[in-house]
Design a protein around this motif. Structure first.
Motif, PDB file in Angstrom:
ATOM      1  N   GLN A  54       0.826  -1.208   0.000  1.00 47.40           N
ATOM      2  CA  GLN A  54       0.000   0.000   0.000  1.00 47.40           C
ATOM      3  C   GLN A  54       0.863   1.262   0.000  1.00 47.40           C
ATOM      4  OE1 GLN A  54      -2.170  -1.127   3.561  1.00 47.40           O
ATOM      5  NE2 GLN A  54      -4.113  -1.123   2.406  1.00 47.40           N
ATOM      6  N   ARG A  55       1.929   1.274   0.802  1.00 47.37           N
ATOM      7  CA  ARG A  55       2.811   2.444   0.835  1.00 47.37           C
ATOM      8  C   ARG A  55       3.473   2.663  -0.528  1.00 47.37           C
ATOM      9  NH1 ARG A  55       4.410   0.263   6.022  1.00 47.37           N
ATOM     10  NH2 ARG A  55       6.460  -0.223   5.182  1.00 47.37           N
ATOM     11  N   ASP A  56       3.911   1.580  -1.151  1.00 45.24           N
ATOM     12  CA  ASP A  56       4.511   1.698  -2.483  1.00 45.24           C
ATOM     13  C   ASP A  56       3.507   2.258  -3.488  1.00 45.24           C
ATOM     14  OD1 ASP A  56       6.875   0.698  -1.466  1.00 45.24           O
ATOM     15  OD2 ASP A  56       6.716  -1.246  -2.491  1.00 45.24           O
ATOM     16  N   ALA A  57       2.265   1.781  -3.427  1.00 44.36           N
ATOM     17  CA  ALA A  57       1.233   2.262  -4.350  1.00 44.36           C
ATOM     18  C   ALA A  57       0.941   3.745  -4.123  1.00 44.36           C
ATOM     19  CB  ALA A  57      -0.037   1.427  -4.205  1.00 44.36           C
ATOM     20  N   ILE A  58       0.899   4.161  -2.864  1.00 46.05           N
ATOM     21  CA  ILE A  58       0.643   5.570  -2.553  1.00 46.05           C
ATOM     22  C   ILE A  58       1.811   6.433  -3.015  1.00 46.05           C
ATOM     23  CG2 ILE A  58       0.364   7.233  -0.668  1.00 46.05           C
ATOM     24  CD1 ILE A  58      -1.192   4.960   0.814  1.00 46.05           C
ATOM     25  N   LEU A  59       3.026   5.964  -2.791  1.00 51.07           N
ATOM     26  CA  LEU A  59       4.205   6.713  -3.227  1.00 51.07           C
ATOM     27  C   LEU A  59       4.233   6.846  -4.748  1.00 51.07           C
ATOM     28  CD1 LEU A  59       6.851   8.132  -2.493  1.00 51.07           C
ATOM     29  CD2 LEU A  59       7.948   5.888  -2.478  1.00 51.07           C
ATOM     30  N   ALA A  60       3.993   5.754  -5.458  1.00 52.28           N
ATOM     31  CA  ALA A  60       3.980   5.791  -6.929  1.00 52.28           C
ATOM     32  C   ALA A  60       2.877   6.717  -7.431  1.00 52.28           C
ATOM     33  CB  ALA A  60       3.806   4.382  -7.486  1.00 52.28           C
ATOM     34  N   MET A 129      12.876  14.859   1.098  1.00 55.94           N
ATOM     35  CA  MET A 129      13.426  13.886   0.151  1.00 55.94           C
ATOM     36  C   MET A 129      13.967  12.669   0.904  1.00 55.94           C
ATOM     37  SD  MET A 129      15.054  16.414  -2.713  1.00 55.94           S
ATOM     38  CE  MET A 129      14.698  15.501  -4.209  1.00 55.94           C
ATOM     39  N   LEU A 130      14.577  12.909   2.063  1.00 54.27           N
ATOM     40  CA  LEU A 130      15.038  11.791   2.894  1.00 54.27           C
ATOM     41  C   LEU A 130      13.868  10.905   3.299  1.00 54.27           C
ATOM     42  CD1 LEU A 130      17.706  13.332   5.291  1.00 54.27           C
ATOM     43  CD2 LEU A 130      18.030  11.416   3.728  1.00 54.27           C
ATOM     44  N   ALA A 131      12.769  11.511   3.734  1.00 53.92           N
ATOM     45  CA  ALA A 131      11.587  10.743   4.137  1.00 53.92           C
ATOM     46  C   ALA A 131      11.051   9.925   2.971  1.00 53.92           C
ATOM     47  CB  ALA A 131      10.505  11.684   4.679  1.00 53.92           C
ATOM     48  N   THR A 132      11.077  10.520   1.785  1.00 55.13           N
ATOM     49  CA  THR A 132      10.601   9.816   0.595  1.00 55.13           C
ATOM     50  C   THR A 132      11.493   8.616   0.290  1.00 55.13           C
ATOM     51  OG1 THR A 132       9.651  11.846  -0.292  1.00 55.13           O
ATOM     52  CG2 THR A 132      10.084  10.079  -1.866  1.00 55.13           C
ATOM     53  N   MET A 133      12.801   8.791   0.390  1.00 52.20           N
ATOM     54  CA  MET A 133      13.711   7.669   0.144  1.00 52.20           C
ATOM     55  C   MET A 133      13.551   6.585   1.205  1.00 52.20           C
ATOM     56  SD  MET A 133      17.158   9.418  -1.432  1.00 52.20           S
ATOM     57  CE  MET A 133      17.392  10.580  -0.097  1.00 52.20           C
ATOM     58  N   GLN A 134      13.294   6.990   2.439  1.00 52.99           N
ATOM     59  CA  GLN A 134      13.080   6.002   3.497  1.00 52.99           C
ATOM     60  C   GLN A 134      11.837   5.162   3.228  1.00 52.99           C
ATOM     61  OE1 GLN A 134      13.192   8.557   6.943  1.00 52.99           O
ATOM     62  NE2 GLN A 134      15.409   8.359   7.128  1.00 52.99           N
ATOM     63  N   GLU A 135      10.910   5.710   2.474  1.00 51.14           N
ATOM     64  CA  GLU A 135       9.716   4.960   2.085  1.00 51.14           C
ATOM     65  C   GLU A 135       9.932   4.162   0.801  1.00 51.14           C
ATOM     66  OE1 GLU A 135       6.710   4.310   3.502  1.00 51.14           O
ATOM     67  OE2 GLU A 135       7.720   5.130   5.255  1.00 51.14           O
ATOM     68  N   GLY A 136      11.154   4.207   0.260  1.00 51.52           N
ATOM     69  CA  GLY A 136      11.456   3.412  -0.925  1.00 51.52           C
ATOM     70  C   GLY A 136      11.548   4.197  -2.217  1.00 51.52           C
ATOM     71  N   GLY A 137      11.377   5.503  -2.164  1.00 52.84           N
ATOM     72  CA  GLY A 137      11.452   6.326  -3.369  1.00 52.84           C
ATOM     73  C   GLY A 137      12.894   6.635  -3.754  1.00 52.84           C
ATOM     74  N   SER A 138      13.073   6.972  -5.019  1.00 57.41           N
ATOM     75  CA  SER A 138      14.381   7.377  -5.552  1.00 57.41           C
ATOM     76  C   SER A 138      14.192   8.603  -6.429  1.00 57.41           C
ATOM     77  CB  SER A 138      14.996   6.258  -6.399  1.00 57.41           C
ATOM     78  OG  SER A 138      15.267   5.129  -5.625  1.00 57.41           O
ATOM     79  N   PHE A 139      15.279   9.351  -6.579  1.00 60.08           N
ATOM     80  CA  PHE A 139      15.276  10.540  -7.429  1.00 60.08           C
ATOM     81  C   PHE A 139      16.372  10.392  -8.478  1.00 60.08           C
ATOM     82  CE2 PHE A 139      13.545  11.689  -3.325  1.00 60.08           C
ATOM     83  CZ  PHE A 139      12.357  12.315  -3.687  1.00 60.08           C
ATOM     84  N   ARG A 153      24.360  11.508 -15.622  1.00 60.39           N
ATOM     85  CA  ARG A 153      23.121  10.918 -15.124  1.00 60.39           C
ATOM     86  C   ARG A 153      23.409  10.255 -13.777  1.00 60.39           C
ATOM     87  NH1 ARG A 153      19.029   8.317 -18.785  1.00 60.39           N
ATOM     88  NH2 ARG A 153      20.433   9.341 -20.194  1.00 60.39           N
ATOM     89  N   MET A 154      22.461  10.338 -12.849  1.00 63.97           N
ATOM     90  CA  MET A 154      22.634   9.692 -11.550  1.00 63.97           C
ATOM     91  C   MET A 154      21.268   9.457 -10.906  1.00 63.97           C
ATOM     92  SD  MET A 154      23.770  12.821  -8.990  1.00 63.97           S
ATOM     93  CE  MET A 154      23.692  11.813  -7.531  1.00 63.97           C
ATOM     94  N   THR A 155      21.240   8.545  -9.950  1.00 63.94           N
ATOM     95  CA  THR A 155      20.046   8.278  -9.156  1.00 63.94           C
ATOM     96  C   THR A 155      20.446   8.282  -7.692  1.00 63.94           C
ATOM     97  OG1 THR A 155      19.064   6.921 -10.903  1.00 63.94           O
ATOM     98  CG2 THR A 155      18.186   6.618  -8.682  1.00 63.94           C
ATOM     99  N   VAL A 156      19.632   8.930  -6.886  1.00 63.93           N
ATOM    100  CA  VAL A 156      19.859   8.946  -5.446  1.00 63.93           C
ATOM    101  C   VAL A 156      18.706   8.170  -4.805  1.00 63.93           C
ATOM    102  CG1 VAL A 156      20.165  10.376  -3.385  1.00 63.93           C
ATOM    103  CG2 VAL A 156      20.921  11.233  -5.618  1.00 63.93           C
ATOM    104  N   SER A 157      19.061   7.084  -4.132  1.00 62.41           N
ATOM    105  CA  SER A 157      18.044   6.278  -3.458  1.00 62.41           C
ATOM    106  C   SER A 157      18.346   6.089  -1.970  1.00 62.41           C
ATOM    107  CB  SER A 157      17.902   4.923  -4.136  1.00 62.41           C
ATOM    108  OG  SER A 157      19.125   4.256  -4.188  1.00 62.41           O
ATOM    109  N   THR A 158      19.574   6.387  -1.581  1.00 61.06           N
ATOM    110  CA  THR A 158      19.962   6.334  -0.172  1.00 61.06           C
ATOM    111  C   THR A 158      20.987   7.421   0.103  1.00 61.06           C
ATOM    112  OG1 THR A 158      21.773   4.787  -0.584  1.00 61.06           O
ATOM    113  CG2 THR A 158      19.634   3.825  -0.011  1.00 61.06           C
ATOM    114  N   CYS A 159      21.146   7.705   1.372  1.00 60.97           N
ATOM    115  CA  CYS A 159      22.152   8.696   1.763  1.00 60.97           C
ATOM    116  C   CYS A 159      23.137   8.076   2.730  1.00 60.97           C
ATOM    117  CB  CYS A 159      21.485   9.908   2.396  1.00 60.97           C
ATOM    118  SG  CYS A 159      20.529  10.859   1.202  1.00 60.97           S
TER     119      CYS A 159
END
Length: 159
Positions: A54-60, A129-139, A153-159
């Motif tokens: 459910q969290r993944d679906a809400i985030l997407a 953005m940190l909270a979003t990544m903690q929920e599984g999101g990436s930028f 090109r780069m992706t940030v998914s963790t810090c």
């Protein structure tokens, strides 16, 4: 933390990630995203009450809503040479495409390193953005020159 707050965090778009948004003014309706992605009766539930699926679906969904709201406002001038020209949402990844008014040949080898370091630092210092990544999101970020040639090109998914 209520999910309403987490959904707002999802809308922390990459202007802060660039750390240079001088003239940029983005209009985003966070409540519209929340309403589009979370049933009214669930909007005050704690995030821990939602399943991972459910969290993944809400985030997407929130990423898609952010894309829908932001895309019509682009291009967005960030500084004298940089624009955000496109955004896109693909599942749990929110992507930004930048145009930089330079030729790739004029960019030194250190440019990719600088872009990576500055972007990661800004993303990792942004609480939303940190909270979003903690929920599984990436930028994801991609920078192109004025000939539409990829600079970096780069992706940030963790810090």
């Amino acid at each position: 933390m209520k999910y309403l707050s987490a959904a707002s965090a999802v809308l922390a778009l990459g202007l802060a990630a660039q750390g240079q948004a001088q003239e940029a003014e983005v209009q985003l309706d966070e409540q519209l995203a929340v309403d589009a992605c979370i049933a009214p009766e669930d909007q005050q539930r704690d995030m821990s009450e939602f399943s991972r699926e459910q969290r993944d679906a809400i985030l997407a969904c929130s990423f898609k809503e952010a894309e829908r709201q932001l895309a019509p406002q682009l291009p967005l001038q960030l500084d004298d040479v940089t624009q955000i020209v496109a955004v896109s949402a693909d599942g749990l990844v929110f992507s930004y495409r930048y145009a930089i008014d330079i030729e790739t040949a004029d960019v030194g080898a250190e440019a990719a390193s600088f872009l990576s370091e500055a972007t990661r630092e800004n993303v990792c210092n942004d609480p939303d953005m940190l909270a979003t990544m903690q929920e599984g999101g990436s930028f994801a970020y991609a920078w192109y020159d004025n000939s539409d040639k990829l600079i970096h090109r780069m992706t940030v998914s963790t810090c």
